[in-house]
Design an enzyme around this catalytic site. Structure first.
Site, PDB file in Angstrom:
ATOM      1  N   HIS A   5       3.859   1.663   2.485  1.00  0.00           N
ATOM      2  CA  HIS A   5       5.192   0.657   2.190  1.00  0.00           C
ATOM      3  C   HIS A   5       5.898   1.271   0.864  1.00  0.00           C
ATOM      4  O   HIS A   5       6.748   1.409   0.634  1.00  0.00           O
ATOM      5  CB  HIS A   5       4.483  -0.922   1.634  1.00  0.00           C
ATOM      6  N   CYS A  59       0.930  -5.890  22.070  1.00  0.00           N
ATOM      7  CA  CYS A  59       0.244  -5.477  20.834  1.00  0.00           C
ATOM      8  C   CYS A  59       0.277  -6.867  20.178  1.00  0.00           C
ATOM      9  O   CYS A  59       1.868  -6.662  18.945  1.00  0.00           O
ATOM     10  CB  CYS A  59       0.541  -4.545  20.729  1.00  0.00           C
ATOM     11  N   HIS A 103      -1.657   1.544  17.574  1.00  0.00           N
ATOM     12  CA  HIS A 103      -2.634   0.173  16.564  1.00  0.00           C
ATOM     13  C   HIS A 103      -4.389   1.197  17.566  1.00  0.00           C
ATOM     14  O   HIS A 103      -5.025   1.102  16.953  1.00  0.00           O
ATOM     15  CB  HIS A 103      -2.702  -0.559  16.979  1.00  0.00           C
ATOM     16  N   LYS A 114     -13.951  11.807  -5.054  1.00  0.00           N
ATOM     17  CA  LYS A 114     -13.865  10.466  -5.216  1.00  0.00           C
ATOM     18  C   LYS A 114     -12.730  10.232  -4.598  1.00  0.00           C
ATOM     19  O   LYS A 114     -11.133   9.839  -4.444  1.00  0.00           O
ATOM     20  CB  LYS A 114     -13.529   9.442  -6.272  1.00  0.00           C
ATOM     21  N   LYS A 138     -11.158  17.302  -0.795  1.00  0.00           N
ATOM     22  CA  LYS A 138     -11.488  17.910  -1.284  1.00  0.00           C
ATOM     23  C   LYS A 138     -12.609  16.967  -2.836  1.00  0.00           C
ATOM     24  O   LYS A 138     -13.851  17.461  -2.975  1.00  0.00           O
ATOM     25  CB  LYS A 138     -12.444  19.109  -1.229  1.00  0.00           C
ATOM     26  N   CYS A 191       1.808  -4.770  17.025  1.00  0.00           N
ATOM     27  CA  CYS A 191       3.467  -4.121  16.100  1.00  0.00           C
ATOM     28  C   CYS A 191       4.462  -5.420  17.451  1.00  0.00           C
ATOM     29  O   CYS A 191       5.123  -5.121  17.131  1.00  0.00           O
ATOM     30  CB  CYS A 191       3.940  -3.542  17.801  1.00  0.00           C
ATOM     31  N   HIS A 216       0.808  -0.994  -0.025  1.00  0.00           N
ATOM     32  CA  HIS A 216      -0.289  -0.046   0.129  1.00  0.00           C
ATOM     33  C   HIS A 216       1.262   1.202  -0.020  1.00  0.00           C
ATOM     34  O   HIS A 216       2.330   0.617  -0.073  1.00  0.00           O
ATOM     35  CB  HIS A 216      -1.097   0.264   0.757  1.00  0.00           C
ATOM     36  N   CYS A 264      -3.236   0.501  22.537  1.00  0.00           N
ATOM     37  CA  CYS A 264      -1.628   0.668  21.838  1.00  0.00           C
ATOM     38  C   CYS A 264      -1.668   1.939  21.081  1.00  0.00           C
ATOM     39  O   CYS A 264      -2.487   2.362  20.783  1.00  0.00           O
ATOM     40  CB  CYS A 264      -1.629  -0.255  20.964  1.00  0.00           C
TER      41      CYS A 264
HETATM   42  N1  MSP Z   1       7.845  -6.202   9.395  1.00  0.00           N
HETATM   43  C1  MSP Z   1       7.643  -4.947  10.227  1.00  0.00           C
HETATM   44  C2  MSP Z   1       9.189  -4.251  10.123  1.00  0.00           C
HETATM   45  C3  MSP Z   1      10.502  -5.467   9.708  1.00  0.00           C
HETATM   46  S1  MSP Z   1      11.787  -4.536   9.806  1.00  0.00           S
HETATM   47  C4  MSP Z   1      12.973  -5.219  10.802  1.00  0.00           C
HETATM   48  C5  MSP Z   1       6.742  -3.973   9.810  1.00  0.00           C
HETATM   49  N2  MSP Z   1       6.103  -3.961   8.779  1.00  0.00           N
HETATM   50  S2  MSP Z   1       5.195  -2.861   8.234  1.00  0.00           S
HETATM   51  O1  MSP Z   1       4.683  -3.841   6.741  1.00  0.00           O
HETATM   52  O2  MSP Z   1       4.504  -3.193   9.243  1.00  0.00           O
HETATM   53  O3  MSP Z   1       5.614  -1.931   7.438  1.00  0.00           O
HETATM   54  C6  MSP Z   1       5.851  -1.030   8.619  1.00  0.00           C
HETATM   55  C7  MSP Z   1       6.766   0.721   7.856  1.00  0.00           C
HETATM   56  O4  MSP Z   1       5.942   0.058   6.455  1.00  0.00           O
HETATM   57  C8  MSP Z   1       6.669   1.194   8.412  1.00  0.00           C
HETATM   58  O5  MSP Z   1       7.722   1.820   9.061  1.00  0.00           O
HETATM   59  C9  MSP Z   1       6.667   2.658   6.976  1.00  0.00           C
HETATM   60  O6  MSP Z   1       8.453   2.232   6.302  1.00  0.00           O
HETATM   61  C10 MSP Z   1       5.570   2.008   6.350  1.00  0.00           C
HETATM   62  N3  MSP Z   1       4.573   2.340   6.248  1.00  0.00           N
HETATM   63  C11 MSP Z   1       3.096   2.510   6.866  1.00  0.00           C
HETATM   64  N4  MSP Z   1       2.362   2.862   6.485  1.00  0.00           N
HETATM   65  C12 MSP Z   1       3.334   4.066   6.625  1.00  0.00           C
HETATM   66  C13 MSP Z   1       2.362   5.392   6.041  1.00  0.00           C
HETATM   67  N5  MSP Z   1       1.000   5.288   6.668  1.00  0.00           N
HETATM   68  N6  MSP Z   1       3.361   6.305   6.212  1.00  0.00           N
HETATM   69  C14 MSP Z   1       4.986   5.893   5.660  1.00  0.00           C
HETATM   70  N7  MSP Z   1       5.028   5.285   6.216  1.00  0.00           N
HETATM   71  C15 MSP Z   1       3.803   4.001   6.650  1.00  0.00           C
HETATM   72  O7  MSP Z   1       6.470  -2.328  10.990  1.00  0.00           O
END
Ligand code: MSP
Length: 628
Positions: free
Chosen positions: A23, A128, A148, A300, A297, A131, A20, A145
């Site tokens: 990531h 949690c 979350h 969609k 705004k 996390c 998403h 948490c």
């Molecule tokens: N698996 C663990 C990380 C292990 S690293 C040894 C994890 N995974 S996660 O799928 O939850 O990914 C978290 C990461 O995704 C965040 O640290 C960030 O890099 C990215 N993001 C997820 N949502 C995000 C936003 N809304 N905004 C910016 N980055 C975000 O945690």
């Protein structure tokens, strides 16, 4: 420039969710940085991957009715495919279910166990599952948490623990002695803040009776290792720790990029684990903020990170990438909306960059017979364009040292703006009318070609597709920062037109107005609107108003009529850049006197956060044409 080695990692993403926006944000930032370092000539190794063990993946697989491995295989493949689609240039993709990783985790566990760094004990605490970690009483907010906002589960069981508390003092000293170990500084302070409280030992296992889906402890197969102890080690296992060539060459240069949500595992657990295992500590941790959603705004408007990510297909990878890099101040949170994305796409990409590429190449094709001409002597204007590039190059370099993509891009756009103003003031179309200006015309066309060549290089990390098209149009090959020296474009190089690099997105009025949620009381009727006489006007002269920082005096023609207008745009437009441009004016406004000058009408401009943009018709219309 000294050639350096650079090893950069992203977090490995959990496979309980498809890729998403969040990531993509981290991965795109890492990719832009790696492309920039390659452009500098550095040896770069870029790692990403997936984190596949743990409770929540086992639960997601159970819900989907498949085995955890089959589930992980599918989502890991989706991540790989997504990164390929987005043009991500990672050198490796590690999965924690791979044998090469599991072996290293077991090896490190055994070493630590043998050294007495891991012990068996009992712990009860609030956990949690999101996390995958325990929270201390101080960290818990309202019983939930903090990340979350979900209730925590009290878990008490016998487990293996890593003696993390032992490393508290050492870690504080390490951070204090290495000021840029964690950056930006606010996150360094946050980690030092965690370390002001007594550090607990870290639970690193789960009984197999409760969780099957993990890596068995080599010294007790009734237990599997806990997710962070497994996941963090990927950064070393992917390089073939302990004696792989990659590990030997790259580990001393390791830097991590993460989102702020996983600061504690990376800023506290990981350095302590490395120290205990006798492995050198990574060099730097770079932490970015979080995207929040739904501020837009448009009717969609996006509601979640998955929908937001789907906009890559709608608006293109380069535009999406540009938006993420341009809009987020590194380290701070940012707000994502489709409207803001379209705004950037139209203003920065379609208008500023796309128009420049199209105008400059068309001018060279039309007036230079399709090749870069040999320039005559450099005049003051050309020197200013060259100096802007030289300054921008230094600014980009400084910004990239701090992962400040946003600053790098805003510097590059200063150059784009400078060249756009140069096209207007140098007016090659006028020079082409008179043979006595032939040399000057060649100088101007060369300057335009050279500006594009430089943009084709410096934009490469940020807009790889568009930069490639610009390079193709001005006939230059593989980009390198070493070639970002003014004057390297060879006269005689063939040039092709580069139209429509970024088509403008038309935003339907109904979409924006509906979504703006205006009440009927604030709306006007069509008849009201028709009372405003909007016209196209051509600027024939422009000058600063004496003793005013903000005002420009414009002489415009509206049909047969010539008028004087005063506009508050002096801080945003050089007067000479406006001559010959078509603007939109309110033609039936009552005259007003400003600084002693009577203004007959008003020029329309949009503005946001210090940017002011005049409205200009995007096709040629004669002055006096009605706007409705
Ligand atoms: N698996 C663990 C990380 C292990 S690293 C040894 C994890 N995974 S996660 O799928 O939850 O990914 C978290 C990461 O995704 C965040 O640290 C960030 O890099 C990215 N993001 C997820 N949502 C995000 C936003 N809304 N905004 C910016 N980055 C975000 O945690």
């Amino acid at each position: 420039m000294t050639r350096r080695t650079f090893y950069l990692t992203t977090p490995i993403f959990y496979v309980n969710a498809r890729p998403h926006l969040g990531h993509a944000c981290t991965t795109i930032m890492a990719d832009a940085m790696c492309r920039y370092r390659r452009l500098r000539g550095d040896r770069v190794y870029f790692l990403t991957g997936t984190d596949e063990h743990g409770d929540k993946i086992a639960q997601a697989a159970a819900q989907a009715g498949v085995s955890p491995q089959a589930y992980a295989d599918e989502i890991a493949a989706a991540f790989r495919a997504t990164w390929r689609r987005l043009g991500i240039t990672n050198d490796d993709f590690i999965r924690t279910t791979e044998a090469r990783h599991k072996q290293v985790v077991q090896r490190i566990l055994q070493t630590l166990h043998d050294a007495g760094e891991i012990y068996f004990g009992e712990y009860g605490g609030n956990y949690c599952f999101g996390c995958e970690r325990f929270y201390t009483d101080k960290e818990i907010v309202g019983g939930k948490c903090p990340d979350h906002q979900t209730p925590l589960t009290f878990i008490k069981e016998k487990n293996y623990f890593f003696r993390m508390s032992k490393y508290q003092e050492w870690l504080i000293t390490h951070i204090e002695e290495h000021p840029d170990f964690i950056q930006p500084e606010r996150y360094r302070n946050e980690v030092l803040g965690f370390l002001r409280e007594p550090l607990q030992d870290l639970s690193i296992s789960r009984p197999r009776s409760r969780l099957q889906w993990g890596i068995p402890l080599p010294f007790d197969d009734g237990y599997v290792t806990y997710v962070w102890f497994d996941a963090l080690i990927n950064y070393a296992s992917a390089l073939g720790f302990p004696d792989g060539d990659l590990y030997r060459d790259l580990w001393p240069h390791c830097e991590h990029l993460i989102g702020k949500d996983i600061l504690k595992p990376h800023g506290v657990y990981w350095p302590s684990m490395l120290k205990a295992a006798g492995i050198p500590i990574y060099q730097r941790l770079h932490v970015h903020g979080y995207w929040s959603l739904g501020g837009g705004k448009m009717s969609k408007s996006v509601g979640n990170v998955v929908e937001a990510f789907q906009l890559t297909d709608k608006y293109g990878y380069d535009a999406f990438r540009y938006f993420l890099l341009r809009e987020m101040n590194f380290g701070l949170d940012a707000s994502f909306s489709e409207e803001a994305l379209v705004g950037r796409l139209n203003a920065d990409l379609a208008n500023d960059l796309g128009n420049l590429a199209s105008r400059a190449t068309t001018l060279i094709v039309n007036f230079g017979r399709g090749v870069v001409p040999a320039p005559g002597p450099e005049g003051a204007e050309e020197a200013s364009v060259r100096e802007t590039l030289e300054r921008v190059r230094r600014e980009v370099d400084e910004a990239m040292k701090e992962f400040a993509f946003q600053r790098a891009l805003s510097a590059i756009w200063e150059f784009v703006g400078r060249v756009n103003r140069y096209v207007d003031s140098a007016a090659p179309w006028a020079l082409a009318k008179d043979d006595s200006h032939a040399e000057r015309l060649r100088t101007v066309l060369y300057t335009l070609g050279e500006s594009l060549r430089c943009l084709g290089i410096v934009l490469d990390p940020f807009l790889p597709e568009a930069a490639g098209k610009i390079r193709a149009a001005v006939g230059t090959g593989a980009p390198s920062l070493a070639d970002l020296e003014w004057g390297r474009l060879a006269p005689g190089t063939p040039v092709q037109k580069a139209p429509g690099l970024f088509p403008r997105i038309e935003v339907k009025v109904s979409e924006t107005s509906q979504a703006a949620g205006q009440s009927s009381a604030s709306r006007i009727t069509l008849d009201d609107f028709k009372k405003v006489d909007l016209r196209v006007a051509e600027v024939v002269a422009a000058e600063k108003v004496a003793r005013s920082k903000k005002l420009l005096k414009l002489t415009v023609t509206v049909g047969e009529e010539t008028r004087t207008l005063v506009a508050g745009i002096a801080e945003h437009y050089a007067p000479e850049a406006l001559v010959g441009r078509k603007v939109i004016v309110v033609a039936n406004l009552e005259p007003a006197t400003l600084m002693g000058i009577e203004s007959n009408g008003m020029v329309l401009a949009g503005s946001t956060e210090g940017t002011v943009s005049l409205l200009m018709p995007d096709k040629d219309l004669p002055p006096g044409s009605r706007v409705k």
